[in-house]
Design a protein around this motif. Structure first.
Motif: not given
Length: 308
Positions: A116-131, A144-151
């Motif tokens: 139930g993330v409300r805010h996410l902090e990641v590097g702008d070079d972060f990659r994830f998911g299959c491939d 934007k779709r799920h209602g959490f902010s990203v910085e």
């Protein structure tokens, strides 16, 4: 600090938090800046700060023998997270099921449904998911779709160079422990339990403590001037870390520490070995007698450096 092992152990009370994701190997000064931002944001919004990590680390899963050596084992990493004021760690098993999650599935199952993330902090070079199909832009759209902010987190540099686990491994390989301390924000050390070994050190006139590494590969290789705090006292000594090529062994890295003027019993104790200076590379000697002479020279050099 609470440790949650796997998505299946998440409960409704774990939903609603501020999150960052990564390997955090070394928990160096760059990582600490991310964790500080996470902690500050969690305090502002009154929600727990959660770090999502993976075991094994992804590169260890895909190519165990070629993966970079661990700077910190999981146990040490968790202790460092707690020192940084992190409220919760979600440790995900990196396996086939996780590897095959698409970026959208990862966001939905881990971040939205699980945390139930409300805010996410990641590097702008972060990659994830299959491939590695998910990136920072994808996370922003998902937010934007799920209602959490990203910085994105700001890069932390030392002497004009980005601080990273890769750079830290290179600095350790070069034996620059002063720079390593600046990159880490603390002296480089290895913690482990003292186990019974082959007792070869006694035969060579320098009994050693065999410190458990629990690593496929070690971040150091050679002979070093080291110290160890025992019962409030700093003990000084010499350590060898490597595969012990002169004696027949298992081919795995070992950490053996000889402490000057110490004859206490360390078996079974968890100890922290602090590295100060590299004396030489590990090498193969033609005989045990030649090895013994080299060890005596190492001890003399370390004593001189310590002023003993």
């Amino acid at each position: 600090m609470e440790l949650v092992r796997g998505l299946h152990n998440l409960r409704p009370r774990h939903r609603g938090c501020v999150v960052t994701i990564g390997n955090f190997d070394g928990v160096h000064a760059g990582h600490q800046a991310i964790l500080e931002r996470l902690r500050a944001h969690s305090e502002r919004v009154g929600l727990p700060g959660c770090v999502v990590i993976f075991e094994p680390q992804p590169r260890e899963y895909f190519a165990p023998q070629a993966a970079p050596p661990r700077l910190t084992r999981l146990r040490d990493k968790l202790a460092l997270f707690e020192e940084q004021g992190i409220d919760r760690v979600l440790c995900l098993a990196f396996n086939r099921r996780l590897r095959e999650l698409s970026a959208e599935e990862f966001v939905q199952q881990v971040l939205v449904d699980g945390l139930g993330v409300r805010h996410l902090e990641v590097g702008d070079d972060f990659r994830f998911g299959c491939d590695r199909s998910g990136d920072f832009a994808f996370l922003q759209e998902s937010g934007k779709r799920h209602g959490f902010s990203v910085e994105s987190t700001n890069t932390v540099a030392e002497s004009g160079e980005r601080i990273s686990s890769t750079r830290l491994r290179q600095v350790l390989e070069e034996g620059d422990f002063q720079l390593a301390e600046r990159l880490l924000g603390r002296p480089f050390s290895i913690t482990g339990r003292v186990l019974h070994g082959q007792k070869l050190g006694r035969q060579l006139g320098s009994p050693t403590a065999n410190v458990q590494l629990k690593r496929l590969r070690a971040p150091l290789n050679g002979v070093y001037r080291v110290s160890m705090e025992l019962d409030g006292t700093i003990q000084k000594g010499v350590a060898n870390i490597g595969t012990r090529p002169t004696v027949e062994g298992d081919g795995q890295p070992h950490l053996e520490v000889h402490l000057f003027d110490f004859d206490g019993d360390l078996y079974g104790r968890r100890v922290t070995v602090v590295f100060h200076e590299k004396l030489r590379d590990e090498q193969r000697f033609e005989s045990l007698e030649a090895l013994k002479l080299a060890i005596q020279a190492d001890l003399a050099a370390a004593r001189a450096q310590w002023g003993l």
